[in-house]
Scaffold this motif. Structure first.
Motif, PDB file in Angstrom:
ATOM      1  N   ILE A 252      -0.232  66.701-103.600  1.00 51.66           N
ATOM      2  CA  ILE A 252       0.762  65.645-103.440  1.00 51.66           C
ATOM      3  C   ILE A 252       1.478  65.407-104.764  1.00 51.66           C
ATOM      4  CG2 ILE A 252       1.095  63.173-102.967  1.00 51.66           C
ATOM      5  CD1 ILE A 252      -1.359  63.267-101.188  1.00 51.66           C
ATOM      6  N   GLN A 253       2.781  65.257-104.688  1.00 52.17           N
ATOM      7  CA  GLN A 253       3.532  64.809-105.865  1.00 52.17           C
ATOM      8  C   GLN A 253       3.266  63.326-106.050  1.00 52.17           C
ATOM      9  OE1 GLN A 253       7.745  65.734-105.925  1.00 52.17           O
ATOM     10  NE2 GLN A 253       8.194  63.890-107.108  1.00 52.17           N
ATOM     11  N   SER A 254       2.965  62.919-107.264  1.00 54.54           N
ATOM     12  CA  SER A 254       2.627  61.523-107.524  1.00 54.54           C
ATOM     13  C   SER A 254       3.678  60.577-106.951  1.00 54.54           C
ATOM     14  CB  SER A 254       2.509  61.281-109.025  1.00 54.54           C
ATOM     15  OG  SER A 254       2.378  59.888-109.276  1.00 54.54           O
ATOM     16  N   PRO A 255       3.275  59.618-106.129  1.00 50.64           N
ATOM     17  CA  PRO A 255       4.226  58.663-105.553  1.00 50.64           C
ATOM     18  C   PRO A 255       5.016  57.874-106.594  1.00 50.64           C
ATOM     19  CG  PRO A 255       2.156  58.587-104.356  1.00 50.64           C
ATOM     20  CD  PRO A 255       1.929  59.444-105.570  1.00 50.64           C
ATOM     21  N   ARG A 256       4.476  57.735-107.806  1.00 53.08           N
ATOM     22  CA  ARG A 256       5.205  56.970-108.828  1.00 53.08           C
ATOM     23  C   ARG A 256       6.482  57.679-109.258  1.00 53.08           C
ATOM     24  NH1 ARG A 256       4.394  59.580-113.497  1.00 53.08           N
ATOM     25  NH2 ARG A 256       2.589  60.961-113.521  1.00 53.08           N
ATOM     26  N   THR A 257       6.637  58.969-108.874  1.00 54.88           N
ATOM     27  CA  THR A 257       7.836  59.734-109.231  1.00 54.88           C
ATOM     28  C   THR A 257       8.815  59.864-108.072  1.00 54.88           C
ATOM     29  OG1 THR A 257       6.911  61.898-108.609  1.00 54.88           O
ATOM     30  CG2 THR A 257       6.420  61.083-110.834  1.00 54.88           C
ATOM     31  N   TRP A 258       8.496  59.280-106.922  1.00 59.38           N
ATOM     32  CA  TRP A 258       9.333  59.470-105.736  1.00 59.38           C
ATOM     33  C   TRP A 258      10.637  58.686-105.816  1.00 59.38           C
ATOM     34  CZ3 TRP A 258       5.953  59.326-100.667  1.00 59.38           C
ATOM     35  CH2 TRP A 258       4.958  60.326-100.756  1.00 59.38           C
ATOM     36  N   GLY A 259      10.555  57.468-106.278  1.00 58.07           N
ATOM     37  CA  GLY A 259      11.730  56.599-106.252  1.00 58.07           C
ATOM     38  C   GLY A 259      11.987  56.081-104.847  1.00 58.07           C
TER      39      GLY A 259
ATOM     40  N   VAL B   5      12.784  52.973-101.807  1.00 58.94           N
ATOM     41  CA  VAL B   5      12.097  51.782-101.297  1.00 58.94           C
ATOM     42  C   VAL B   5      11.069  52.181-100.247  1.00 58.94           C
ATOM     43  CG1 VAL B   5      14.106  50.323-101.738  1.00 58.94           C
ATOM     44  CG2 VAL B   5      13.861  51.444 -99.511  1.00 58.94           C
ATOM     45  N   GLY B   6      10.233  51.210 -99.856  1.00 61.33           N
ATOM     46  CA  GLY B   6       9.231  51.460 -98.829  1.00 61.33           C
ATOM     47  C   GLY B   6       8.201  52.485 -99.237  1.00 61.33           C
ATOM     48  N   LEU B   7       7.811  52.467-100.510  1.00 60.84           N
ATOM     49  CA  LEU B   7       6.941  53.523-101.038  1.00 60.84           C
ATOM     50  C   LEU B   7       5.592  53.567-100.326  1.00 60.84           C
ATOM     51  CD1 LEU B   7       6.676  55.771-103.106  1.00 60.84           C
ATOM     52  CD2 LEU B   7       5.790  54.093-104.731  1.00 60.84           C
ATOM     53  N   ARG B   8       4.969  52.433-100.132  1.00 64.10           N
ATOM     54  CA  ARG B   8       3.640  52.419 -99.513  1.00 64.10           C
ATOM     55  C   ARG B   8       3.689  53.028 -98.103  1.00 64.10           C
ATOM     56  NH1 ARG B   8      -0.860  49.911-101.158  1.00 64.10           N
ATOM     57  NH2 ARG B   8       0.354  48.811-102.759  1.00 64.10           N
ATOM     58  N   ARG B   9       4.708  52.663 -97.337  1.00 62.35           N
ATOM     59  CA  ARG B   9       4.858  53.223 -95.987  1.00 62.35           C
ATOM     60  C   ARG B   9       5.086  54.731 -96.046  1.00 62.35           C
ATOM     61  NH1 ARG B   9       9.408  54.603 -94.084  1.00 62.35           N
ATOM     62  NH2 ARG B   9      10.610  53.144 -95.372  1.00 62.35           N
ATOM     63  N   ARG B  10       5.914  55.181 -96.964  1.00 62.45           N
ATOM     64  CA  ARG B  10       6.216  56.605 -97.069  1.00 62.45           C
ATOM     65  C   ARG B  10       4.991  57.410 -97.501  1.00 62.45           C
ATOM     66  NH1 ARG B  10      10.482  55.874-101.297  1.00 62.45           N
ATOM     67  NH2 ARG B  10      10.495  58.149-101.459  1.00 62.45           N
ATOM     68  N   VAL B  11       4.181  56.847 -98.384  1.00 64.97           N
ATOM     69  CA  VAL B  11       2.948  57.522 -98.801  1.00 64.97           C
ATOM     70  C   VAL B  11       1.996  57.620 -97.617  1.00 64.97           C
ATOM     71  CG1 VAL B  11       0.895  57.343-100.251  1.00 64.97           C
ATOM     72  CG2 VAL B  11       3.146  56.874-101.222  1.00 64.97           C
ATOM     73  N   ARG B  12       1.887  56.530 -96.865  1.00 63.45           N
ATOM     74  CA  ARG B  12       1.015  56.539 -95.686  1.00 63.45           C
ATOM     75  C   ARG B  12       1.462  57.599 -94.685  1.00 63.45           C
ATOM     76  NH1 ARG B  12       1.559  51.621 -94.617  1.00 63.45           N
ATOM     77  NH2 ARG B  12       3.158  51.761 -93.000  1.00 63.45           N
ATOM     78  N   GLU B  13       2.759  57.683 -94.437  1.00 64.11           N
ATOM     79  CA  GLU B  13       3.282  58.692 -93.512  1.00 64.11           C
ATOM     80  C   GLU B  13       2.985  60.099 -94.001  1.00 64.11           C
ATOM     81  OE1 GLU B  13       7.428  58.089 -92.940  1.00 64.11           O
ATOM     82  OE2 GLU B  13       7.201  56.134 -91.979  1.00 64.11           O
TER      83      GLU B  13
END
Length: 302
Positions: A121-128, A130-138
């Motif tokens: 997984i690419q670190s979520p802190r680099t995704w940019g 909104v809705g980061l938690r939901r996108r990580v869960r998906e």
């Protein structure tokens, strides 16, 4: 004797320089490689898989969000089946690190990659965004669905040889992760089929489209699998996977469970999409494909 002495010295010098160059190359290869010095292990359910997560110092603040997403994934997938092997997860500090690890260069939209027992997984802190938690869960539910399928269709040595179509793999994962809101809709797929920009069938020629037009491939997968689930059950899908493990052939397994050849089902759904078009298909390639289907609906080679 002097000549032989010079030859020996030259050989020794060559071997020494070769060893130095190998050492330099090895060191250069290590430069910039992430140091996954942090590790955590989880088991969210008595029957769930052991999940081992590796990550770097930069992601100490990210780990709880990622772990929470895996807990959700395990709970979500309990109604589909049970994992058969532990899973190792690596959180990469940036996109380049992810692409190097999974050997996929030039996929800027890629955020995760699953194999039989691993997820990168690419670190979520680099995704940019909104809705980061939901996108990580998906993402995690999506990748864990892949692993569940892989562990059902074969073992460590055979799972890559089962030839499950890309649309089916991605469709199942997207369906379970409830990512339909971000996928191409049936009318958008119809517009692609009937428009002048048709470049290949996302069901049977996904590699032509994946790098530049992932929305078509993932959209076809999600909509196709959603259509299948209107008449299929979760148990039937998992039975297809178990049967694939037994026969070594996904297409044969699909036919055994559903009583229809996979190509027939694909043809039928493709025709349903094309029927949504406002105008007749413009692509000669697509017209030919549709005509072939009408003439030989059972030509699904097993």
């Amino acid at each position: 004797m002097g000549f032989r002495h010079h030859i020996i010295r030259a050989v020794i010098r060559g071997l020494f320089l070769g060893m130095v160059m190998l050492s330099v190359s090895a060191c250069a290869g290590l430069v910039g490689q992430p140091n996954f010095e942090y590790h955590r292990s989880y088991r969210f359910d008595a029957e769930g898989p052991e999940i081992h997560i590796r990550y770097t110092r930069e992601d100490q603040a990210t780990i709880n969000m990622v772990a929470g997403a895996f807990e959700t994934a395990v709970q979500t997938l309990e109604e589909w089946g049970h994992f058969r092997k532990p899973i190792t997860v690596t959180i990469h500090p940036d996109h380049d690190s992810l692409e190097r690890a999974v050997r996929r260069k030039g996929y800027p939209w890629l955020r995760g990659w699953a194999k039989y027992e691993t997820i990168d997984i690419q670190s979520p802190r680099t995704w940019g965004g909104v809705g980061l938690r939901r996108r990580v869960r998906e993402l995690v539910v999506h990748e864990m669905t892949h692993i569940l399928m892989y562990q059902y269709i074969g073992n460590e040595n055979t799972w890559t040889k089962r030839s499950v179509p890309l649309w089916f793999r991605e469709g199942h994962a997207s369906y379970v992760a409830k990512q339909g809101y971000r996928r191409s809709k049936p009318d958008e797929l119809a517009a692609y089929y009937c428009g002048a920009g048709y470049r290949g069938d996302p069901f049977t020629e996904p590699k032509k489209l994946l790098r530049e037009s992932p929305e078509l491939v993932y959209g076809a997968g999600h909509q196709g699998f959603t259509e299948l689930m209107k008449t299929a059950s979760k148990e039937q899908i998992m039975r297809v996977y178990r049967r694939t493990d037994e026969t070594g052939d996904f297409r044969e397994a699909f036919h055994d469970v559903f009583g229809i050849y996979l190509a027939q089902w694909e043809d039928s759904y493709r025709e349903k999409l094309v029927s949504l078009c406002q105008d007749k298909p413009k692509s000669k390639e697509l017209k030919k494909l549709l005509n072939v289907q009408k003439g030989s609906a059972t030509d699904d080679v097993l």
